[in-house]
Design a protein around this motif. Structure first.
Motif, PDB file in Angstrom:
ATOM      1  N   ARG A 296       0.823  -1.212   0.000  1.00  0.00           N
ATOM      2  CA  ARG A 296       0.000   0.000   0.000  1.00  0.00           C
ATOM      3  C   ARG A 296       0.859   1.265   0.000  1.00  0.00           C
ATOM      4  O   ARG A 296       0.542   2.241  -0.690  1.00  0.00           O
ATOM      5  N   ASP A 297       1.954   1.242   0.770  1.00  0.00           N
ATOM      6  CA  ASP A 297       2.771   2.450   0.922  1.00  0.00           C
ATOM      7  C   ASP A 297       3.770   2.656  -0.207  1.00  0.00           C
ATOM      8  O   ASP A 297       4.042   3.796  -0.607  1.00  0.00           O
ATOM      9  N   HIS A 298       4.351   1.548  -0.690  1.00  0.00           N
ATOM     10  CA  HIS A 298       5.479   1.660  -1.623  1.00  0.00           C
ATOM     11  C   HIS A 298       5.328   0.806  -2.884  1.00  0.00           C
ATOM     12  O   HIS A 298       6.272   0.745  -3.683  1.00  0.00           O
ATOM     13  N   HIS A 299       4.205   0.124  -3.038  1.00  0.00           N
ATOM     14  CA  HIS A 299       3.985  -0.750  -4.200  1.00  0.00           C
ATOM     15  C   HIS A 299       5.036  -1.862  -4.282  1.00  0.00           C
ATOM     16  O   HIS A 299       5.493  -2.212  -5.365  1.00  0.00           O
ATOM     17  N   VAL A 300       5.388  -2.411  -3.115  1.00  0.00           N
ATOM     18  CA  VAL A 300       6.296  -3.556  -3.050  1.00  0.00           C
ATOM     19  C   VAL A 300       5.433  -4.802  -2.908  1.00  0.00           C
ATOM     20  O   VAL A 300       4.839  -5.026  -1.839  1.00  0.00           O
ATOM     21  N   PRO A 301       5.320  -5.629  -3.935  1.00  0.00           N
ATOM     22  CA  PRO A 301       4.443  -6.801  -3.865  1.00  0.00           C
ATOM     23  C   PRO A 301       4.870  -7.764  -2.763  1.00  0.00           C
ATOM     24  O   PRO A 301       6.069  -7.950  -2.512  1.00  0.00           O
ATOM     25  N   PRO A 302       3.909  -8.396  -2.089  1.00  0.00           N
ATOM     26  CA  PRO A 302       4.235  -9.326  -1.003  1.00  0.00           C
ATOM     27  C   PRO A 302       5.133 -10.482  -1.426  1.00  0.00           C
ATOM     28  O   PRO A 302       5.857 -11.027  -0.596  1.00  0.00           O
ATOM     29  N   ALA A 303       5.082 -10.867  -2.695  1.00  0.00           N
ATOM     30  CA  ALA A 303       5.882 -12.001  -3.150  1.00  0.00           C
ATOM     31  C   ALA A 303       7.318 -11.619  -3.503  1.00  0.00           C
ATOM     32  O   ALA A 303       8.148 -12.501  -3.725  1.00  0.00           O
ATOM     33  N   VAL A 304       7.630 -10.324  -3.554  1.00  0.00           N
ATOM     34  CA  VAL A 304       8.987  -9.888  -3.886  1.00  0.00           C
ATOM     35  C   VAL A 304       9.922 -10.168  -2.716  1.00  0.00           C
ATOM     36  O   VAL A 304       9.611  -9.849  -1.566  1.00  0.00           O
ATOM     37  N   GLU A 305      11.067 -10.768  -3.006  1.00  0.00           N
ATOM     38  CA  GLU A 305      12.037 -11.060  -1.952  1.00  0.00           C
ATOM     39  C   GLU A 305      12.689  -9.778  -1.451  1.00  0.00           C
ATOM     40  O   GLU A 305      13.139  -8.940  -2.246  1.00  0.00           O
ATOM     41  N   LEU A 306      12.747  -9.647  -0.140  1.00  0.00           N
ATOM     42  CA  LEU A 306      13.469  -8.538   0.490  1.00  0.00           C
ATOM     43  C   LEU A 306      14.829  -9.052   0.938  1.00  0.00           C
ATOM     44  O   LEU A 306      14.961  -9.656   2.004  1.00  0.00           O
ATOM     45  N   HIS A 307      15.825  -8.848   0.104  1.00  0.00           N
ATOM     46  CA  HIS A 307      17.202  -9.233   0.414  1.00  0.00           C
ATOM     47  C   HIS A 307      17.958  -7.950   0.713  1.00  0.00           C
ATOM     48  O   HIS A 307      18.225  -7.153  -0.181  1.00  0.00           O
ATOM     49  N   ALA A 308      18.298  -7.740   1.982  1.00  0.00           N
ATOM     50  CA  ALA A 308      18.734  -6.435   2.459  1.00  0.00           C
ATOM     51  C   ALA A 308      19.910  -5.860   1.679  1.00  0.00           C
ATOM     52  O   ALA A 308      19.879  -4.687   1.287  1.00  0.00           O
ATOM     53  N   THR A 309      20.944  -6.637   1.461  1.00  0.00           N
ATOM     54  CA  THR A 309      22.124  -6.116   0.768  1.00  0.00           C
ATOM     55  C   THR A 309      21.762  -5.531  -0.581  1.00  0.00           C
ATOM     56  O   THR A 309      22.336  -4.526  -1.012  1.00  0.00           O
ATOM     57  N   LYS A 310      20.785  -6.140  -1.243  1.00  0.00           N
ATOM     58  CA  LYS A 310      20.389  -5.687  -2.575  1.00  0.00           C
ATOM     59  C   LYS A 310      19.455  -4.489  -2.520  1.00  0.00           C
ATOM     60  O   LYS A 310      19.717  -3.438  -3.104  1.00  0.00           O
ATOM     61  N   PHE A 311      18.338  -4.609  -1.796  1.00  0.00           N
ATOM     62  CA  PHE A 311      17.351  -3.534  -1.906  1.00  0.00           C
ATOM     63  C   PHE A 311      17.745  -2.291  -1.117  1.00  0.00           C
ATOM     64  O   PHE A 311      17.435  -1.161  -1.529  1.00  0.00           O
ATOM     65  N   VAL A 312      18.480  -2.447  -0.002  1.00  0.00           N
ATOM     66  CA  VAL A 312      18.891  -1.282   0.775  1.00  0.00           C
ATOM     67  C   VAL A 312      19.901  -0.445   0.004  1.00  0.00           C
ATOM     68  O   VAL A 312      19.925   0.783   0.113  1.00  0.00           O
ATOM     69  N   ASN A 313      20.705  -1.097  -0.812  1.00  0.00           N
ATOM     70  CA  ASN A 313      21.739  -0.389  -1.576  1.00  0.00           C
ATOM     71  C   ASN A 313      21.323  -0.098  -3.019  1.00  0.00           C
ATOM     72  O   ASN A 313      22.155   0.281  -3.845  1.00  0.00           O
ATOM     73  N   GLY A 314      20.043  -0.264  -3.313  1.00  0.00           N
ATOM     74  CA  GLY A 314      19.534   0.095  -4.623  1.00  0.00           C
ATOM     75  C   GLY A 314      20.003  -0.796  -5.746  1.00  0.00           C
ATOM     76  O   GLY A 314      20.033  -0.383  -6.908  1.00  0.00           O
ATOM     77  N   ARG A 315      20.336  -2.039  -5.433  1.00  0.00           N
ATOM     78  CA  ARG A 315      20.844  -2.949  -6.463  1.00  0.00           C
ATOM     79  C   ARG A 315      19.741  -3.767  -7.120  1.00  0.00           C
ATOM     80  O   ARG A 315      20.012  -4.509  -8.064  1.00  0.00           O
TER      81      ARG A 315
END
Length: 229
Positions: A48-67
């Motif tokens: 709802r807030d950021h359009h991040v689908p529930p099925a998308v993997e949240l892998h910190a090293t990648k998404f926090v650093n914009g990769r």
């Protein structure tokens, strides 16, 4: 027999920074579904807030650093991805901090090892971690169940569990391996491990996350903070 803890573990660290880190998230079995509901509601909120689908993997090293692009609405600008990723990470950490059913922990070791020796020492750190858990549960006459990120190809973790004496073993079975893409628990454990890493490895490139562990996770840490082993 009482199973008192379900532990979800992931590793972090880097050879070039001389750090080995394991982070985890834990929940009592009888509160498992409540903890999972909290995480699933978080994933709905992220959509709802950021359009991040529930099925998308949240892998910190990648998404926090914009990769990696985790939002269906974000553009192609890497700086925008970083801003979004860090907002998502903070929202996840706030949720973990507020959830009464979830606790966290982390252990770490500084090392000069490189190459294969580094990975061997990483296995030793994991061995020390589970020996500590086993001793705690033996003293309490209770049992724990461990889950990890991975596909089972690395024998290090199986070997560590099987090295525990069966007569005094209180960690049930081998670790259950989960593909992090399909496990919300493991994705949260990954964020805990990443936050511990940025807490310990303070350089200008990750200044944004220096205090994440202190700000959000310290009060949930079973050891009162990342533990050196």
């Amino acid at each position: 027999m009482t199973i008192s803890r379900m532990l979800y573990v992931d590793d972090s660290g880097a050879v070039d920074h001389g750090l080995i880190v394991y982070g985890w998230i834990e929940v009592a079995p009888e509160r498992w579904r409540h903890g999972l509901r909290t995480i699933l509601e978080l994933r709905k909120q992220l959509y709802r807030d950021h359009h991040v689908p529930p099925a998308v993997e949240l892998h910190a090293t990648k998404f926090v650093n914009g990769r990696t692009r985790i939002s269906t609405s974000s553009g192609a600008d890497t700086a925008e991805w970083k801003t979004l990723g860090r907002a998502v990470a903070v929202q996840c950490l706030e949720t973990l901090a507020a959830c009464p059913d979830i606790r966290v922990g982390a252990v770490w070791r500084g090392t000069a090892a490189t190459g294969r020796t580094y990975y061997e020492e990483r296995g030793q750190v994991y061995q020390t971690l589970i020996e500590g858990w086993n001793a705690e549960h033996r003293a309490a006459d209770s049992y724990a169940f461990v889950s990890m990120d991975g596909n089972g190809d690395d024998p290090t973790y199986f070997n560590a569990h099987r090295s525990l004496s069966l007569d005094t073993r209180h960690l049930i079975e081998d670790p259950m391996m989960h593909d992090s893409r399909r496990s919300q628990w493991v994705q949260m454990a990954d964020l805990v491990a990443y936050s511990a890493f940025t807490h310990l490895n303070r350089h200008s490139g990750n200044e944004f996350g220096w205090t994440w562990y202190e700000d959000y996770l310290l009060g949930k840490d079973v050891n009162g903070g990342p533990k050196r082993v």
